[in-house]
Design a protein around this motif. Sequence first.
Motif, mmCIF file in Angstrom:
data_model
loop_
_atom_site.group_PDB
_atom_site.id
_atom_site.type_symbol
_atom_site.label_atom_id
_atom_site.label_comp_id
_atom_site.label_asym_id
_atom_site.label_seq_id
_atom_site.Cartn_x
_atom_site.Cartn_y
_atom_site.Cartn_z
ATOM 1 N N GLU A 184 -23.811 -19.962 14.683
ATOM 2 C CA GLU A 184 -23.249 -20.781 13.430
ATOM 3 C C GLU A 184 -23.702 -22.229 13.847
ATOM 4 O O GLU A 184 -24.066 -22.845 12.710
ATOM 5 N N GLU A 185 -23.723 -22.774 14.970
ATOM 6 C CA GLU A 185 -24.095 -24.261 15.267
ATOM 7 C C GLU A 185 -25.817 -24.366 14.975
ATOM 8 O O GLU A 185 -26.024 -25.463 14.705
ATOM 9 N N ASN A 186 -26.115 -23.356 15.613
ATOM 10 C CA ASN A 186 -27.934 -23.411 15.660
ATOM 11 C C ASN A 186 -28.612 -22.943 14.529
ATOM 12 O O ASN A 186 -29.722 -23.549 13.841
ATOM 13 N N ALA A 187 -28.180 -21.635 14.223
ATOM 14 C CA ALA A 187 -28.903 -20.922 13.043
ATOM 15 C C ALA A 187 -28.325 -21.351 11.572
ATOM 16 O O ALA A 187 -28.837 -21.215 10.454
ATOM 17 N N GLY A 188 -27.037 -21.719 11.522
ATOM 18 C CA GLY A 188 -26.478 -22.186 10.284
ATOM 19 C C GLY A 188 -25.198 -20.844 9.902
ATOM 20 O O GLY A 188 -25.235 -19.980 10.443
ATOM 21 N N PRO A 189 -24.284 -21.818 9.129
ATOM 22 C CA PRO A 189 -22.954 -20.774 9.100
ATOM 23 C C PRO A 189 -23.262 -19.356 8.211
ATOM 24 O O PRO A 189 -22.524 -18.539 8.154
ATOM 25 N N ASN A 190 -24.026 -19.432 7.435
ATOM 26 C CA ASN A 190 -24.501 -18.080 6.442
ATOM 27 C C ASN A 190 -25.814 -17.750 6.747
ATOM 28 O O ASN A 190 -26.390 -16.831 5.992
ATOM 29 N N ASN A 191 -26.390 -17.933 7.972
ATOM 30 C CA ASN A 191 -27.552 -17.196 8.478
ATOM 31 C C ASN A 191 -27.426 -15.835 8.544
ATOM 32 O O ASN A 191 -26.197 -15.267 8.981
ATOM 33 N N LYS A 192 -28.282 -15.038 8.321
ATOM 34 C CA LYS A 192 -28.316 -13.507 8.597
ATOM 35 C C LYS A 192 -27.540 -12.930 9.643
ATOM 36 O O LYS A 192 -26.843 -12.163 9.856
ATOM 37 N N VAL A 193 -28.164 -13.417 10.825
ATOM 38 C CA VAL A 193 -27.809 -13.102 12.127
ATOM 39 C C VAL A 193 -26.242 -13.716 12.578
ATOM 40 O O VAL A 193 -25.654 -12.891 13.225
ATOM 41 N N THR A 194 -25.978 -14.743 12.134
ATOM 42 C CA THR A 194 -24.696 -15.217 12.333
ATOM 43 C C THR A 194 -23.627 -14.351 11.528
ATOM 44 O O THR A 194 -22.432 -14.088 12.164
ATOM 45 N N LEU A 195 -24.022 -13.985 10.292
ATOM 46 C CA LEU A 195 -23.161 -12.986 9.550
ATOM 47 C C LEU A 195 -22.869 -11.884 10.307
ATOM 48 O O LEU A 195 -21.942 -11.115 10.466
ATOM 49 N N LEU A 196 -24.069 -11.281 11.097
ATOM 50 C CA LEU A 196 -23.731 -10.079 11.500
ATOM 51 C C LEU A 196 -23.114 -10.024 12.845
ATOM 52 O O LEU A 196 -22.070 -9.311 13.032
ATOM 53 N N ALA A 197 -23.158 -11.197 13.430
ATOM 54 C CA ALA A 197 -22.369 -11.468 14.588
ATOM 55 C C ALA A 197 -20.793 -11.414 14.235
ATOM 56 O O ALA A 197 -19.892 -10.885 14.913
ATOM 57 N N LEU A 198 -20.494 -12.426 13.178
ATOM 58 C CA LEU A 198 -19.080 -12.311 12.753
ATOM 59 C C LEU A 198 -18.648 -11.167 11.862
ATOM 60 O O LEU A 198 -17.359 -10.726 12.440
ATOM 61 N N ILE A 199 -19.468 -10.284 11.235
ATOM 62 C CA ILE A 199 -19.060 -8.951 10.962
ATOM 63 C C ILE A 199 -18.568 -8.050 12.245
ATOM 64 O O ILE A 199 -17.436 -7.247 12.008
#
Length: 317
Positions: A184-199
């Motif tokens: 979230e800090e490096n790639a962005g809160p709505n980045n596709k990999v960030t979303l994967l990790a959160l899901i």
Amino acid sequence: MRAIGHALLLRSRLAQKVFCAGIPAVQQTATFAICVRPIPLASAARRCVVAAGAAFLAASLSYRENGPHALSPDWLAHCSSSDTSPVSPLLDPPPPPSVDDPEENSKILDRWRARIAQARLLWSKLDVAGAEEELRLAIEDAAHFGKKSAPMATSFLNLAQLLRRSGRHAEAEPLLVHAAAVLEENAGPNNKVTLLALIDLAATQFSLGKAQEAATGFEDCLERLSLAEETQTHGREALRDVRAGCLVQAARAQRDTGKLVEAETNLREAVSIVENRWGMDSTRLVAPCSELAQVLWMQGLCREAAAACERALQLTT
């Protein structure tokens, strides 16, 4: 009697028919136990409807974990929808950050990549322990770049995926928390990999019995997905698939926290998305339809529940 017939067909033919539709039969019994809860029933018809719903729910959980579901978009390399092994291919390593010694940095990064490739190979041979050892060694290599580096976040995410698919959710949770924070800090809160990790984090919390935390996490993911769809027009179609899968998982958490109306709304949206993306006869509709059947039954809408069960069965024949 019609509902009874539907349920008996579901229970006797599910293992053969569902997996012929492309859903691997690798889900553990423990996952099925999550779906089956003692509920006082008023009639034999209701017993059969909830049994059918539970059976399809177990299949849908397996479908999400291991099969070509909406939560396995093509643009997430380590969750490829074409992969049929228990754990999907791992994330491709990102480029390293700038360091004082580029030559040493390159050597460590090559070794890190080799460990991930070896872990993938070992897992394909069902050597889970060997794959885990390689991923843990990859984390040691990634530490060279710092705790908040992209290689470290990727390493944690890869190991968490292996642990989740091995049923070790409690071990996977802290890894996903760290990976999601770094991404979230490096790639962005709505980045596709960030979303994967959160899901995946919310799904792990649900598997651990933390339904309320999972529901909150899925709601956050759905909000992020809405923003991503507005700004990432080039990947909007893939994001719609991710949204459909997230809606199904959110509905499970809402169901277990008593929010049946919200769960039904999410499931109907998921059905609509899949129909528009993949057609009325897509086997991707099995999961949302079976989940919808259970939520409808829990609201006392037995006729609608039976219809949803029948549709799910037809999609697997």
